[in-house]
Structure formats: structure tokens, C-alpha cells
Design a protein around this motif. Structure first.
Motif, short mmCIF file in Angstrom:
data_model
loop_
_atom_site.label_atom_id
_atom_site.label_comp_id
_atom_site.label_asym_id
_atom_site.label_seq_id
_atom_site.Cartn_x
_atom_site.Cartn_y
_atom_site.Cartn_z
N PRO A 1 0.76 -1.38 -0.15
CA PRO A 1 -0.28 0.23 -0.25
C PRO A 1 0.78 1.21 0.33
O PRO A 1 0.96 2.32 -0.48
CB PRO A 1 -0.77 -0.62 1.43
CG PRO A 1 -0.94 -1.48 1.70
CD PRO A 1 0.39 -2.06 1.03
N LEU A 2 1.58 1.29 0.69
CA LEU A 2 2.57 2.25 0.61
C LEU A 2 3.46 2.54 -0.20
O LEU A 2 3.47 3.73 -0.96
CB LEU A 2 4.17 2.36 2.04
CG LEU A 2 4.92 3.49 1.66
CD1 LEU A 2 4.65 4.52 2.39
CD2 LEU A 2 5.75 2.85 3.52
N LEU A 3 3.81 2.29 -0.83
CA LEU A 3 4.91 1.73 -2.36
C LEU A 3 3.67 2.34 -2.55
O LEU A 3 3.92 2.82 -4.50
CB LEU A 3 5.62 0.35 -2.89
CG LEU A 3 6.24 -0.29 -1.24
CD1 LEU A 3 7.29 -1.56 -1.99
CD2 LEU A 3 7.48 1.02 -1.37
N ALA A 4 2.73 1.30 -3.66
CA ALA A 4 1.56 1.63 -4.40
C ALA A 4 1.24 2.96 -4.35
O ALA A 4 1.25 4.22 -5.39
CB ALA A 4 0.62 1.15 -4.73
N SER A 5 0.89 3.37 -3.15
CA SER A 5 0.59 5.51 -2.95
C SER A 5 1.40 6.29 -3.30
O SER A 5 0.55 7.27 -3.75
CB SER A 5 -0.48 5.06 -1.71
OG SER A 5 0.21 4.62 -0.79
N MET A 6 2.43 5.97 -2.43
CA MET A 6 3.23 7.10 -3.02
C MET A 6 4.01 7.26 -4.06
O MET A 6 4.57 8.51 -4.49
CB MET A 6 4.38 6.96 -1.39
CG MET A 6 4.20 7.13 0.00
SD MET A 6 3.85 8.37 0.07
CE MET A 6 5.43 9.00 0.47
N TYR A 7 4.98 5.69 -4.76
CA TYR A 7 5.94 6.10 -5.38
C TYR A 7 5.17 5.63 -6.78
O TYR A 7 5.43 5.86 -7.81
CB TYR A 7 6.48 5.21 -5.25
CG TYR A 7 7.15 5.38 -4.16
CD1 TYR A 7 7.33 7.43 -3.60
CD2 TYR A 7 7.64 4.43 -2.77
CE1 TYR A 7 8.53 7.26 -2.25
CE2 TYR A 7 8.40 4.95 -2.14
CZ TYR A 7 8.90 6.41 -1.27
OH TYR A 7 9.06 6.77 -0.45
N MET A 8 3.94 5.25 -6.81
CA MET A 8 3.61 5.47 -8.31
C MET A 8 3.72 6.55 -9.32
O MET A 8 2.27 6.91 -8.89
CB MET A 8 2.43 4.25 -8.55
CG MET A 8 1.37 3.76 -9.71
SD MET A 8 0.19 2.36 -9.85
CE MET A 8 0.17 1.98 -11.32
N PRO A 9 3.69 6.55 -10.55
CA PRO A 9 4.07 7.47 -10.98
C PRO A 9 2.69 8.27 -12.31
O PRO A 9 2.26 7.08 -12.19
CB PRO A 9 5.45 8.29 -11.86
CG PRO A 9 5.44 6.86 -11.99
CD PRO A 9 4.85 5.92 -11.05
N GLU A 10 2.54 9.10 -12.34
CA GLU A 10 0.78 9.41 -12.24
C GLU A 10 1.12 9.15 -14.30
O GLU A 10 -0.69 9.51 -14.87
CB GLU A 10 0.96 11.76 -12.04
CG GLU A 10 -0.09 11.46 -10.95
CD GLU A 10 -1.54 10.87 -10.50
OE1 GLU A 10 -1.85 10.77 -11.59
OE2 GLU A 10 -1.07 10.43 -9.56
N ASP A 11 2.10 9.18 -14.50
CA ASP A 11 2.11 9.38 -15.87
C ASP A 11 3.27 8.03 -16.44
O ASP A 11 3.55 8.07 -17.05
CB ASP A 11 2.93 10.47 -16.91
CG ASP A 11 4.65 10.89 -15.93
OD1 ASP A 11 4.59 9.70 -15.00
OD2 ASP A 11 5.47 11.42 -16.28
#
Length: 684
Positions: free
Chosen positions: A588-598
């Protein structure tokens, strides 16, 4: 055909994550993160409700990164309601595009059937709760035993020095629960600099209105602050001093019942017009009487006659009238900032709780008319979610079910009734998660968490006077979702056991103020000050979502997420260190924090299909080693992190470096014994 529960499809080859608020989600869009299967094999719908009918809308795939896929969809809100309720339907296809499995995903994880509505995700379209409340730290005060403006308590005419802890054995022939000891509101005012210094910006006073008892739950006159506490003038003065320190004041309102000495009831026949003995009394309709002329009472106490809210006069006196109790004290010159409604689950009509939700909502609405930004809390003896999930009702509650009871059971092995209750970290996780289901995220942030209060045995005593566990529990209190509340004397540390300081014992307020009650007490005060400062340094603690990431016999761990800030909290109550595999617990942390918008499309083969997730969707099997997340762990390693430890292991540079190295390696995590470890990312 009925599917056998032993079907080989008991587990699913993917893992999901969704939260209503992280990172900084508004009420217009929803994001679902999935890993463990190629995105081309997924069809996902978000299901919300309009006019009590479920409405299904497809989610759009918006990109992948390091094996994590993001799906987005607008939240189509029912404009007639502020609460938006929704869940997800997920269809898995084979490589030929043929459907092979369907599951539903809600607050309780994955299921084989659509979830019940009370198990759905909930978010409020507009946040109606006071914004100051979720950022606050409360200090609860039992006025008679907290601080005296004279500088000393007085027991049966004898002055009691408060420059050192008070020994109970000196009063073995005095029932202190029934003896006024001289604490007053002017004494509270002199302690505000001390309370503010601890990091608390709100005080919550137990009942202060005129009553014959020391505790004041048997209200005799709602228009008068008890003279033992200094009268109405003392509350005005306290308000003035509190404004100077930018502090809020909450009062405890006993609106379910009065005392039998109240002139409306008048058991003692002071006026000759009381409701008890005069059927023609103008106040007769305020109470409910049976055929024998006996009044309905609260909590089986004869001196607690229950108010009847079916009566217009009751409603007028308590909350509808311009000079009603609720409105009078929220207006100038008193201007209190909120109420804690006593026995909130019992308030109702005709001697019972009939129309309880309606009456509670009306009390809250009345208070908000006088003070738009006031905080309305309930004190419930049962599960409060029926009221919490009712629009326009209380902002929160004293959080017995979702914090106080499980945390005392976990650390002390004793429940709220004093029964032995061996509690594991998994028990705590399950209890707290199930309580939070169906409650809006905004409201969860207004739940008030405590280790102690005036009606419970001291937490320090139930954990056997373990100084290290005490600090570890304080760290949980301040980092938990909701509003932390310190009860007077919590900061005394080992003095609690040594001097038998109970929940209603006299507090050595001068010793506290000078930080010399004991060496351990001074250390505990320092710990509280550090923790409250830490809480304010990271909005994830006050405004973020909370997700359990691991739980076992004597340990549990959770994370807090809000926008670009996060914290991971790991708690170990045992006398041995606990080491466990990280797996994908930080997904959850890695997905929500580091997944770029583009991020672009990930068309790699389904390398993750050996990742079998139990149907509950909560815990990952031990052979899940988080393959594919290496790149995201690398990004985590670029964060500027700070590590704090409270308990048997204290914060040090060496410990911080070791813990961070272990964290970003993505393999194992170690929690030292009898300690709480907190890791937070710092503001960029």
C-alpha cells in the motif's frame, strides 16, 4: 451449482489496495491498485449507491509501474447524501479473455458475494467535522482532584502539600471519592502552561455543573458551575486564559439524566413543585413514571432520573431554547468548543432510547447553531456506529471499541470489565479493523483514544508497572488514527504504582509542573512532549489513513498515509525481539507513494500469478516475497527517514541506521522487545 468451499480457487492470484484518503484523495475519484496479475486480464467496476440502488461503473486502467497496476473511476455520488458508500467488483479472465473468476472487494477484503452495505468503503462528500479537532491533542481533567488555586488540596480541613506525590495511607479513614478536595477551575487555569507544554491544546473537563457528589454526574442545576469549582466566574476566567494559550475547552454533558436533587425532580422537596411527588408539577413531563409513580432511571441508579425527550419542555430546556443548556455554554462569555454527551446511546423518549438517533442529531444541530465549529462527541456504552454513520450526528466518540478496550487487553491482558483477556496482536488487528468498517475516514479522525480515564483502573497498574511497556503504549496512543487524549496523571509514570494513584486520586500538580514527581515521571513527561511534537510534524498522524500491515502473538504493525507523508509504526510487547518477512506488506505504501501519474503500460508476462492471496485479502502468505517491488523499494531508500523508538530500546543514531537499512532491503523487519518503533519520512 454450489461451489465447494474446498475448491482449488480458494485463493486469488492478485492483491488489491484501496483507501479513501491516501494519497490525498478527494471525493470525486477512486483509485484501486492491483498486483500479481497482468492488467489485461482484469475488468473492474466501482459500485456505488444512488437512491439506495447500487450503480456499477467501469474503472479505467491508467498505467503500471513495477508490477503494480492502477485503475481509476469517478465516484458518482448520490447528491441527496453526504456519505458516499461504494465497493469494487473484480473479474479475472484467462489469456483468451474468457472470465474465470469474480470477486468483490470492500473494507473487509475480498469475498465471493457482494458485500453488505455496512462493509463498504465510506467517504464524506463534504467534511462537516471541525478541522481543528483532528489536529488536536486532548488532556482530560477530573477537576476536584487535579489542581487547586489555593496551591494545596484540603481534606477534612487538613492541607495537603502537592509538591510531592500524596500517599493514600494518610487518608485511610476518608473516602476520597465522596470528599471534595479543593480542586477548582482556577487551579486548572494555572496549569494550562504546563498542559500546553506537554503538547496538549484542548482540555476536556468531566462534569462541572452544580451537584451534591464529587464527580458531578448527578446534575442539580445546569445553569451553575459548582461552587466547589469556583462558580460561573471561574469558567469565564478559564476561557480567557485558554484563549491566551490558543487552547480549546470541552465539557461533559449529562443530558440523559439529572440528579434527584435537581429542582425539576426535587426528591428532597426543596420547592414543593418537584416532579417526583407532585403530579401537577410543571416539570412532571420532563421525566417518565410508571403506574406506581416510580421514575425511570439511568444505569439502575435511583438518584439518576432519566429525562424524557418526547416532552417539548425537556427539549426546550436542554437544547432547543435560546437559553438552553447546550446553547448557553457554547455562546459568549463561556464559548466552550464542544460537548462530550454522557450515555449518548441511552438518550431518548418515554423512559427508554426510542428515537435516540433523532434526539442526538438534534442536540448536535443545536450546539452547531450557537458555535458552528464546535466538536460534538458521544460517550457510548455500546457499539456507537449506528450513530456515527448517521449524517448530522456526533462527530466522534470516546473510542472504547476501536482503541481503549483492545489496547488495554493487548498490553495488560485485562478487558474493560476487569476480566482476564489474553489478547494477541492478531486479535487487536481484527477488532480494530472490524470496528472501522463502514465508518467514514473523516469521522475516524475524530474518534478520541485514551489509555486511561476517570472510570477505568490505571493503565500503568494493569500492565504490572512495566515502564518500558508504558512508553510503548503511549507511542501507540499518539500515532493511532483519531485524537489522542492524555488523562490527568498519565505522565506520573512509576509514581502511579508507588503511591497508588487511582483514576480519581489527588494529583501532585506542583510536582508535575516542576517535573520532579520522580525521575521516571520526568522521563514520561519528556516522552509525551516528544510524541506530541512528532505527531504535529507529520500530517499522516492527524489526517492520514491507517492500515495494519502485520500482526502476530505479541506484536502488530500499521502504517499511516497522507499525500506525500507516511509513517510506519511497529509494536512489540514481548520480552524478545520479533523478526518477520516483509513480503509485500508495504505494497500500500509503495503503490500510493511512488506510482507516478504518467506511468505507461506494463505488458510483461503474468510473472506474478504464483502470488496467491488468501480470499480475505488481508494477509499475504509467507512465500510472497514481494517480487517485482525492488524498484519501488529503491525509491523508498531515497526518502529522508527518521526513526524513533520508545520503550526498552530508545532512539539512537546506530539504531536508526540499522533499522533504515533493514527497511529498504525489503526482506526482514525486526522489532526490539517491549518497544514501539516509529519511522517517518521527513518533509521534502
Amino acid at each position: 451449482m454450489r461451489q465447494n468451499t474446498s475448491s482449488q480457487r480458494a485463493s486469488l492470484p492478485f492483491q488489491c489496495f484501496h483507501t479513501c484518503t491516501a494519497p490525498g484523495v478527494d471525493a470525486s475519484n477512486a483509485e484501486l491498485f492491483v498486483r500479481g496479475v497482468n492488467h489485461s486480464r482484469l475488468k473492474i467496476w466501482i459500485v456505488s449507491f444512488s437512491q439506495n440502488e447500487d450503480v456499477k461503473n467501469p474503472m479505467t486502467y491508467s498505467g503500471s509501474y513495477s508490477g503494480i497496476h492502477r485503475f481509476v473511476a469517478p465516484l458518482n455520488a448520490d447528491k441527496s447524501r453526504n456519505l458516499i458508500t461504494y465497493y469494487f467488483k473484480i473479474m479475472l479472465s484467462n489469456k483468451d479473455g474468457e472470465p474465470v473468476d469474480v470477486v468483490w472487494y470492500s473494507s473487509l477484503g475480498m469475498s465471493r458475494e457482494p458485500p453488505l452495505r455496512q462493509h463498504c468503503y465510506v467517504i464524506e462528500l463534504f467534511n462537516t467535522h471541525p478541522q481543528w479537532a483532528m489536529d488536536s491533542v486532548i488532556y482530560q481533567i477530573y477537576p476536584d482532584k487535579f489542581a487547586a488555586s489555593s496551591g494545596n488540596f484540603t481534606v477534612d480541613g487538613t492541607k495537603v502539600n502537592t509538591e510531592s506525590p500524596v500517599r493514600l495511607k494518610d487518608f485511610e479513614f476518608v473516602n476520597l471519592d465522596e470528599t471534595h478536595c479543593g480542586g477548582d477551575l482556577d487551579g486548572v487555569a494555572t496549569m494550562l502552561p504546563y498542559i500546553r507544554g506537554l503538547g496538549c491544546d484542548t482540555i476536556y473537563l468531566t462534569p462541572i455543573f452544580k451537584a451534591p457528589s464529587v464527580h458531578k454526574y448527578d446534575t442539580e442545576d445546569y445553569d451553575v458551575v459548582d461552587t466547589h469549582f469556583g462558580g460561573n466566574g471561574a469558567l469565564k476566567r478559564l476561557r480567557t486564559v485558554a484563549l491566551g494559550y490558543e487552547m480549546k475547552i470541552l465539557l461533559h454533558g449529562t443530558f440523559n439524566h439529572t440528579g434527584d436533587s435537581n429542582l425539576w425532580f426535587d426528591r428532597q422537596e426543596k420547592t414543593g413543585k418537584g416532579a417526583l411527588r407532585h403530579k401537577d408539577s410543571p416539570y412532571r413531563e420532563i421525566y417518565t413514571f410508571n403506574s406506581e409513580g416510580e421514575a425511570y432511571v439511568s444505569d439502575d441508579k435511583a438518584n439518576y432520573p432519566k429525562l424524557d425527550y418526547s416532552s417539548y419542555l425537556t427539549r426546550h430546556l436542554i437544547y432547543e431554547g435560546e437559553n438552553s443548556v447546550v446553547k448557553k455554554w457554547t455562546r459568549a462569555p463561556y464559548g466552550i468548543d464542544g460537548w462530550v454527551i454522557d450515555d449518548a446511546n441511552q438518550i431518548g423518549d418515554n423512559g427508554n432510547a426510542r428515537n435516540n438517533v433523532e434526539r442526538l442529531s438534534a442536540i448536535c444541530s443545536s450546539a452547531r447553531e450557537s458555535h458552528l465549529d464546535c466538536l460534538m462527541l458521544g460517550h457510548f456504552g455500546t457499539d456507537p456506529r449506528y450513530a456515527l454513520c448517521s449524517e448530522g450526528n456526533v462527530d466522534g466518540t470516546i473510542n472504547y471499541t476501536g482503541f481503549i478496550s483492545p489496547i488495554r487487553s493487548f498490553f495488560g491482558g485485562i478487558n474493560l470489565n476487569g476480566d482476564p483477556t489474553p489478547y494477541t496482536g492478531e486479535d487487536l488487528r481484527r477488532t480494530c479493523e472490524e470496528f472501522a468498517v463502514g465508518v467514514s475516514q473523516q469521522l475516524k479522525l475524530c474518534l478520541v483514544n485514551q489509555l486511561d480515564n476517570n472510570s477505568l483502573p490505571r493503565f500503568y497498574d494493569i500492565i504490572g508497572g512495566d515502564k518500558h511497556l508504558y512508553q510503548a503504549a503511549l507511542a501507540c496512543l499518539v500515532t493511532w488514527r483519531g485524537i489522542p487524549c492524555i488523562y490527568q496523571g498519565d505522565e506520573l509514570g512509576d509514581v502511579i504504582a508507588k503511591y497508588e494513584v487511582g483514576p480519581r486520586s489527588m494529583i501532585p500538580f506542583k510536582a508535575l509542573k516542576d517535573h520532579h514527581a520522580s525521575v521516571n515521571s520526568a522521563e514520561t513527561q519528556t516522552v509525551i512532549t516528544e510524541l506530541t511534537a512528532l505527531r504535529r510534524s507529520n500530517p499522516a498522524f492527524s489526517r492520514g489513513t491507517m492500515i495494519f500491515i502485520s500482526a502476530g502473538g505479541a506484536y502488530f504493525a500499521y502504517m499511516r498515509l497522507y499525500k506525500d507523508r507516511f509513517s510506519i509504526v511497529l509494536v512489540n510487547a514481548s520480552r524478545q525481539q520479533v523478526k518477520f518477512e516483509q513480503g509485500s506488506i508495504l505494497f500500500p505504501l509503495l503503490a500510493s507513494m511512488y506510482m507516478p501519474e504518467d506511468c505507461g503500460s506494463d505488458n510483461a508476462e503474468d510473472s506474478g500469478e504464483d502470488l496467491l492471496i488468501p480470499l480475505s485479502g488481508r494477509n499475504v502468505r509467507r512465500y510472497d516475497h514481494a517480487e517485482g517491488l525492488e524498484g519501488l523499494y529503491e525509491m523508498l531508500g531515497r526518502e529522508k527517514l527518521a526513526v524513533y523508538s520508545y520503550g526498552a530500546t530508545r532512539t539512537s543514531k546506530e539504531f536508526e541506521e540499522k533499522f533504515i537499512k533493514e527497511l529498504i532491503a525489503g526482506k526482514n523487519m525486526t522489532i526490539p522487545p517491549r518497544s514501539t518503533v516509529i519511522v517517518s519520512n521527513l518533509k521534502k
